[in-house]
Design a protein around this motif. Structure first.
Motif, PDB file in Angstrom:
ATOM      1  N   UNK A   1       0.890  -1.169   0.000  1.00 12.01           N
ATOM      2  CA  UNK A   1       0.000   0.000   0.000  1.00 12.01           C
ATOM      3  C   UNK A   1       0.922   1.211   0.000  1.00 12.01           C
ATOM      4  N   UNK A   2       0.813   2.005  -1.052  1.00 13.76           N
ATOM      5  CA  UNK A   2       1.637   3.223  -1.124  1.00 13.76           C
ATOM      6  C   UNK A   2       0.835   4.367  -0.518  1.00 13.76           C
TER       7      UNK A   2
ATOM      8  N   UNK B   1      -2.760   4.201  -2.455  1.00 11.28           N
ATOM      9  CA  UNK B   1      -3.088   3.329  -3.588  1.00 11.28           C
ATOM     10  C   UNK B   1      -2.627   1.920  -3.217  1.00 11.28           C
ATOM     11  N   UNK B   2      -3.409   0.937  -3.641  1.00 12.80           N
ATOM     12  CA  UNK B   2      -3.090  -0.460  -3.302  1.00 12.80           C
ATOM     13  C   UNK B   2      -2.548  -1.199  -4.518  1.00 12.80           C
ATOM     14  N   UNK B   3      -1.582  -2.034  -4.297  1.00 17.15           N
ATOM     15  CA  UNK B   3      -1.073  -2.898  -5.376  1.00 17.15           C
ATOM     16  C   UNK B   3      -2.016  -4.084  -5.526  1.00 17.15           C
TER      17      UNK B   3
ATOM     18  N   UNK C   1      -6.731   6.774  -4.247  1.00 15.76           N
ATOM     19  CA  UNK C   1      -6.623   7.304  -5.606  1.00 15.76           C
ATOM     20  C   UNK C   1      -5.879   6.299  -6.480  1.00 15.76           C
ATOM     21  N   UNK C   2      -5.972   6.514  -7.790  1.00 15.12           N
ATOM     22  CA  UNK C   2      -5.124   5.724  -8.681  1.00 15.12           C
ATOM     23  C   UNK C   2      -3.687   6.136  -8.410  1.00 15.12           C
ATOM     24  N   UNK C   3      -2.779   5.178  -8.451  1.00 14.08           N
ATOM     25  CA  UNK C   3      -1.393   5.500  -8.071  1.00 14.08           C
ATOM     26  C   UNK C   3      -0.823   6.651  -8.902  1.00 14.08           C
ATOM     27  N   UNK C   4      -1.214   6.740 -10.178  1.00 10.14           N
ATOM     28  CA  UNK C   4      -0.638   7.782 -11.037  1.00 10.14           C
ATOM     29  C   UNK C   4      -0.994   9.192 -10.551  1.00 10.14           C
TER      30      UNK C   4
END
Ligand SMILES: NC(=O)c1ccc[n+]([C@@H]2O[C@H](COP(=O)([O-])OP(=O)(O)OC[C@H]3O[C@@H](n4cnc5c(N)ncnc54)[C@H](OP(=O)(O)O)[C@@H]3O)[C@@H](O)[C@H]2O)c1
Length: 259
Positions: A113-114, A131-133, A157-160
């Protein structure tokens, strides 16, 4: 009961650990290169001081070292994680470091999880983008959010979008601090004592934010509601527009993003 391991108990790691300590279902494992920092944190919030390997035995492992230190930490961490037989999730708070990069450094694909927290986490009023992988189950995500709820507001959110979002929530405290200081300076120029002017300015920013978030009203509407025709506030708004406040704030966010 769940365990949360913190590798790196510096500014952000300790602020998150402090929030985690508010939940009695969390057991904390604290590791830092210089042990004194982890010991001092333990004195304040409880938990157990350990080394990086010890912290890597937790259910949620928070990586709280500076991004440039990741290369130093990940070989030992990778070894410890590969030998795990129980499930775990890595929580990375490293700025501008993607989940893919973390996995590349580790050399294998574990659930990550970032997160991108900000400094108000220290007082339970943080904003934490996350954001989750793949591999992070909805149950794990719920468990993580429950464990960390005292840190503040979590926004998935989306990681991007994390880096752009961080230019508001991560850098924003500095921008808002500047605004508060400037408002207080204006008050001092009008004869207010400094401490009173600062408290007025800070509480006004805090209350106005809360009003917007809780009513769901657009800030333009809230501004209009304060500006009576021919009144004093609209004169202040005129001065801010003349000084280019909006453009300056937009440029600040964009400059941070380009950096
Ligand atoms: N501060 C913020 O506002 C903020 C916001 C969002 C994200 N972040 C992220 O949070 C992370 C930490 O930033 P920070 O500002 O908290 O930095 P910091 O205060 O310097 O904390 C980093 C900590 O990591 C420890 N450390 C370094 N190498 C280590 C190792 N090999 N093993 C164990 N511990 C080690 C350091 O210990 P020593 O004391 O011994 O050097 C230090 O206590 C970064 O990835 C940053 O991008 C920070």
């Amino acid at each position: 009961m769940r365990t949360l391991g913190f590798i790196g108990t510096g500014n952000m790691g300790s602020a998150l650990a402090e929030a985690a300590a508010k939940n009695p279902d969390n057991r904390l494992l604290l590791a830092n290169r210089g042990k004194q920092k982890a010991e001092a944190l333990k004195e304040k919030i409880g938990g157990t001081v350990t080394d990086n390997r010890g912290a890597a035995e937790a259910d949620f492992i928070f990586l709280g070292v500076k991004p440039q230190m990741l290369q130093e930490v990940t070989p030992e961490l990778s070894e410890a994680l590969r030998s795990r037989i129980t499930p775990f999730t890595l929580i990375s708070m490293a700025a501008v470091t993607s989940i893919a990069k973390i996995r590349e450094l580790l050399g294998f694909s574990c659930p990550v999880i970032r997160i991108m927290p900000n400094t108000p986490v220290a007082v339970g009023e943080g904003v934490i983008l996350y954001a989750c992988s793949d591999g992070v189950t909805p149950e794990t995500e719920r468990e993580f959010l429950c464990a960390m709820s005292a840190a503040g507001r979590f926004l998935k959110v989306e990681e991007r979008l994390i880096d752009a979002g961080a230019c508001i929530s991560g850098c924003g405290p500095a921008f808002v601090d500047l605004f508060i200081e400037a408002m207080a300076d204006g008050g001092v120029a009008c004869g207010l004592p400094r401490a009173l002017a600062l408290e007025l300015a800070a509480a006004t920013v805090s209350g106005s934010s809360k009003l917007m978030l809780e009513t769901g009203k657009h800030p333009a509407q809230l501004k209009d509601e304060v500006c009576s025709p021919g009144g004093t506030t609209i004169q202040g708004v005129r001065a801010l527009e003349k000084g280019g406040l909006r453009s300056a704030v937009m440029e600040a966010v964009i400059a941070a993003f380009h950096k």
